[in-house]
Motif scaffolding. Structure first.
Motif, PDB file in Angstrom:
ATOM      1  N   GLU A 108      12.829   7.172  38.221  1.00 40.02           N
ATOM      2  CA  GLU A 108      11.789   6.250  38.669  1.00 40.02           C
ATOM      3  C   GLU A 108      11.437   5.238  37.588  1.00 40.02           C
ATOM      4  O   GLU A 108      11.689   5.460  36.394  1.00 40.02           O
ATOM      5  CB  GLU A 108      10.550   7.034  39.088  1.00 40.02           C
ATOM      6  N   ASP A 109      10.850   4.125  37.998  1.00 42.36           N
ATOM      7  CA  ASP A 109      10.516   3.073  37.028  1.00 42.36           C
ATOM      8  C   ASP A 109       9.024   2.996  36.716  1.00 42.36           C
ATOM      9  O   ASP A 109       8.527   1.954  36.291  1.00 42.36           O
ATOM     10  CB  ASP A 109      11.060   1.708  37.476  1.00 42.36           C
ATOM     11  N   THR A 110       8.320   4.103  36.876  1.00 38.67           N
ATOM     12  CA  THR A 110       6.939   4.203  36.392  1.00 38.67           C
ATOM     13  C   THR A 110       6.956   4.637  34.938  1.00 38.67           C
ATOM     14  O   THR A 110       7.753   5.491  34.543  1.00 38.67           O
ATOM     15  CB  THR A 110       6.152   5.231  37.231  1.00 38.67           C
ATOM     16  N   ASP A 111       6.078   4.057  34.147  1.00 40.56           N
ATOM     17  CA  ASP A 111       5.906   4.468  32.746  1.00 40.56           C
ATOM     18  C   ASP A 111       4.757   5.464  32.701  1.00 40.56           C
ATOM     19  O   ASP A 111       3.593   5.087  32.788  1.00 40.56           O
ATOM     20  CB  ASP A 111       5.605   3.249  31.868  1.00 40.56           C
ATOM     21  N   LEU A 117       4.437  -0.106  35.604  1.00 41.45           N
ATOM     22  CA  LEU A 117       5.885  -0.075  35.740  1.00 41.45           C
ATOM     23  C   LEU A 117       6.582  -0.423  34.436  1.00 41.45           C
ATOM     24  O   LEU A 117       6.084  -1.227  33.641  1.00 41.45           O
ATOM     25  CB  LEU A 117       6.336  -1.071  36.818  1.00 41.45           C
ATOM     26  N   GLN A 123      14.523  -1.357  32.479  1.00 39.58           N
ATOM     27  CA  GLN A 123      14.926  -0.236  33.321  1.00 39.58           C
ATOM     28  C   GLN A 123      16.372  -0.383  33.762  1.00 39.58           C
ATOM     29  O   GLN A 123      17.126   0.604  33.799  1.00 39.58           O
ATOM     30  CB  GLN A 123      14.005  -0.143  34.538  1.00 39.58           C
ATOM     31  N   ASP A 148       8.981   1.819  42.266  1.00 39.71           N
ATOM     32  CA  ASP A 148       7.592   2.243  42.473  1.00 39.71           C
ATOM     33  C   ASP A 148       6.616   1.101  42.745  1.00 39.71           C
ATOM     34  O   ASP A 148       5.401   1.260  42.606  1.00 39.71           O
ATOM     35  CB  ASP A 148       7.119   3.046  41.258  1.00 39.71           C
ATOM     36  N   THR A 149       7.144  -0.050  43.165  1.00 35.33           N
ATOM     37  CA  THR A 149       6.271  -1.216  43.349  1.00 35.33           C
ATOM     38  C   THR A 149       5.261  -1.029  44.473  1.00 35.33           C
ATOM     39  O   THR A 149       4.212  -1.690  44.485  1.00 35.33           O
ATOM     40  CB  THR A 149       7.105  -2.477  43.649  1.00 35.33           C
ATOM     41  N   SER A 154       1.102   0.672  40.610  1.00 30.63           N
ATOM     42  CA  SER A 154       2.005  -0.338  40.052  1.00 30.63           C
ATOM     43  C   SER A 154       1.280  -1.631  39.687  1.00 30.63           C
ATOM     44  O   SER A 154       1.684  -2.342  38.765  1.00 30.63           O
ATOM     45  CB  SER A 154       3.130  -0.654  41.037  1.00 30.63           C
ATOM     46  N   ARG A 166      14.026  -5.814  41.888  1.00 29.71           N
ATOM     47  CA  ARG A 166      14.424  -4.645  41.109  1.00 29.71           C
ATOM     48  C   ARG A 166      15.654  -3.966  41.719  1.00 29.71           C
ATOM     49  O   ARG A 166      16.553  -3.516  40.990  1.00 29.71           O
ATOM     50  CB  ARG A 166      13.260  -3.657  40.999  1.00 29.71           C
TER      51      ARG A 166
END
Length: 245
Positions: A108-111, A117, A123, A148-149, A154, A166
């Protein structure tokens, strides 16, 4: 393992792949007994069983140990919800996946540390490194890039436009499928499916048949069955106790 990875990839390009996510050996065995060709894990469900919260709160060593137990219990390919990769360098992440017996992963692209994000280009670079590490290992790990937008956390003003951007970056980085979590609507899925394989979720609006008609390649359920099973079991116990009074 290469044969399992190849099979998992092929299943993204035929009949829609349905993945009822597992959380331990017993649930994984039930998935196989029900006739599903792949076992996918749910990070939230696995973490819950281990006594941790989702969102990389569980030690990665415990998460991968759970995956190894699942993979050893079933004869089919296993794909892992690896969250954001637990901060592991790409080559180590791939090594840990293969060591556990897995041939696919969600990333996933969550930090989870800074919030929000991860930068999309950063990423994409990381995903390309994961692909390169898998290729170097000789096992074409199937990468499902979660986008994860659509999640409230986000902070993205136009989630669909950013998801499409993305998705293009991640596909060019070599991922096999993209997963716009929280974005399973017709309006969102149509432009994303046009670019390649997409992981969707069933909703009140979209059942499995509707997702198939839209061209969705893969459907997963996250911790839904784990949570529903616990609730159903508790409800039955309460009902039995009431009847016994």
């Amino acid at each position: 393992m290469k044969e399992h990875a190849d099979l998992l990839r092929r299943l993204h390009h035929g009949e829609m792949l349905v993945l009822p996510n597992a959380w331990d050996e017993a649930s994984a065995e039930l998935v196989v007994e029900a006739g599903f060709p792949v076992v996918a894990t749910s990070s939230a469900a696995v973490a819950d069983v281990l006594g941790h919260q989702d969102g990389e709160k569980a030690p990665w060593q415990e998460m991968f140990a759970a995956v190894a137990r699942i993979a050893a219990a079933v004869p089919v390919p296993v794909t892992v919800d690896a969250e954001a990769g637990y901060g592991l360098p790409p080559h180590e992440l791939v090594a840990r996946l293969l060591e556990a017996g897995a041939v696919g992963c969600n990333l996933e692209d969550t930090d989870h540390r800074a919030g929000g994000l991860v930068d999309a280009s950063a990423q994409a670079d990381r995903l390309a490194e994961v692909r390169a590490a898998a290729d170097a290992a000789g096992v074409p790990v199937v990468v499902n890039a979660r986008i994860d937008t659509f999640l409230p956390s986000s902070g993205v003003p136009d989630p669909l436009a950013e998801a499409v951007r993305r998705a293009d970056l991640y596909r060019r980085a070599g991922v096999d499928c993209v997963y716009p979590i929280g974005g399973s609507t017709r309006d969102n899925l149509v432009p994303l499916v046009a670019g390649g394989p997409v992981n969707g979720n069933t909703t009140g609006e979209l059942d499995l048949a509707a997702l198939r008609s839209l061209g969705v390649a893969r459907v997963s359920f996250g911790p839904r069955f784990h949570r529903a099973g616990m609730r159903e079991s508790l409800d039955r116990l309460v009902a039995e106790m009431n009847l016994a009074r």
